[in-house]
Design an enzyme around this catalytic site. Structure first.
Site, short mmCIF file in Angstrom:
data_model
loop_
_atom_site.label_atom_id
_atom_site.label_comp_id
_atom_site.label_asym_id
_atom_site.label_seq_id
_atom_site.Cartn_x
_atom_site.Cartn_y
_atom_site.Cartn_z
N PRO A 207 -1.10 6.78 4.11
CA PRO A 207 -1.89 5.97 5.02
C PRO A 207 -1.05 4.79 5.51
CG PRO A 207 -2.58 5.59 2.75
CD PRO A 207 -1.58 6.70 2.71
N GLN B 45 -8.82 6.27 3.37
CA GLN B 45 -8.42 5.20 2.46
C GLN B 45 -9.29 3.97 2.69
OE1 GLN B 45 -4.78 2.60 2.55
NE2 GLN B 45 -4.32 3.65 0.61
N CYS C 31 -1.44 -2.36 -0.87
CA CYS C 31 -1.05 -3.09 0.34
C CYS C 31 -0.80 -4.56 0.00
CB CYS C 31 -2.13 -2.96 1.40
SG CYS C 31 -1.73 -3.83 2.94
N LYS D 3 -4.26 4.64 -4.78
CA LYS D 3 -2.86 4.44 -4.42
C LYS D 3 -2.46 3.05 -4.89
CE LYS D 3 0.47 4.90 -0.63
NZ LYS D 3 1.21 3.64 -0.76
#
Length: 335
Positions: free
Chosen positions: A20, A73, A103, A142
């Site tokens: 993503p 996501q 992130c 993730k």
């Protein structure tokens, strides 16, 4: 621990996935990528749980069924919001819901989600438990190997253990730390050193989990090597976007043992009906072709292809002929 078996498609398709990526892996990108690989698992850009609950769902979550298998996501840290968003995603037909714990952007940190969640594994466990309770669709995570001054060799196995105890049986691990203080999001993609050995060690510690490695992987040869060394999956980001033909056109044969067999030229022609449909709905050509610029990277005519699309696709009235004219730059040199 309440266990749900990993679904067969899940094991198969997640052997290779396209990461993503914000501003990149939108629905046009995913449709384009799916024309190159039948099996590779595709991900949306990150969408926050509040946006799913209160935003324009059609704009944020719409996808073409041809994109499947496709995963959503989510970003967030509120278990109740994430559970609601997961239920909506499942109802819309997404094949998987993934929680972003990797992130490093300032905006994500200020919202207490993304990589900063590596500092709060119990909260992540609560989040994924709530998400799993909301649906039978697979819920995945993730993550990074750690953040800032954390010791990844200590933090990562503890994080995985806590998340898996909440019922998650698949994680994608970006093999870099995220430095939330001192590095920009762009620098966080390149500056922290890669520690593939640590990620590989996690497979030894958690053999019952489905673990994918992410970060710095640029070729199918590297992907195959990780699978041969015991990883369950490989997630490729920027290389799959900037040189999609190099990664995806051979993926079905090399990673999945069969599937699509197309050329880059085939993909261009197959995109034309999709482009026509998008334009008929009021869209603009450049919204699609910006994802196609790297299709012929490394081949004669690639520069002409990129230049023609870059210069012509945003003009008023630009349509499929712009794409076919750009393709001429490649086919003339291949003749």
């Amino acid at each position: 621990m309440l266990e749900k078996p990993i679904k067969k498609w899940f094991v198969h398709n997640s052997r290779l996935s396209v990461a993503p990526m914000m501003d990149w892996t939108d629905r046009h990108c995913r449709y384009f990528h799916r024309l190159m690989s039948q099996h590779t698992l595709l991900y949306t850009e990150m969408v926050t749980a509040p946006a799913v609950l209160h935003g324009d769902r059609d704009r944020l979550l719409h996808f073409d069924p041809a994109e499947q298998p496709v995963a959503l996501q989510l970003g967030g840290s509120d278990p109740a919001q994430l559970a609601q968003a997961t239920r909506i995603a499942a109802d819309l037909g997404y094949a998987e819901v993934n929680l972003n714990c990797g992130c490093p952007s300032d905006r994500v940190q200020s919202g207490s989600f993304g990589a900063v969640l590596m500092e709060n594994a119990p909260l992540v466990a609560d989040c994924v438990a709530a998400m799993r309770a909301a649906t039978d669709v697979p819920v995945t995570v993730k993550c990074r190997i750690g953040v800032d001054d954390q010791d990844p060799a200590v933090v990562l196995p503890d994080f995985i253990a806590r998340v898996s105890s909440a019922g998650v049986d698949r994680l994608s691990i970006h093999a870099r730390k995220a430095w939330l203080q001192g590095l920009s999001p762009k620098e966080n993609r390149d500056v922290p050193p890669l520690d593939y050995d640590l990620v590989l060690a996690m497979k030894g510690l958690f053999p019952h989990l489905h673990l994918s490695v992410n970060g710095g992987i640029t070729t199918l040869d590297q992907a195959v090597a990780f699978l041969d060394r015991g990883m369950d999956g490989v997630m490729i980001g920027r290389a799959a976007y900037h040189t999609p033909a190099d990664i995806l056109l051979d993926a079905d044969a090399r990673i999945f043992g069969g599937g699509l067999s197309r050329t880059a030229e085939d993909v261009v022609h197959l995109m034309i009906p999709y482009i026509e449909s998008h334009l008929a709905e009021g869209g603009r050509l450049g919204q699609i072709t910006r994802h196609m610029l790297g299709l012929f990277q490394g081949r004669p005519g690639a520069r002409g292809w990129r230049r023609h699309l870059s210069e012509q696709a945003h003009a008023d009235g630009a349509g499929p002929q712009v794409v076919l004219d750009a393709l001429d730059h490649v086919t003339r040199l291949a003749a």
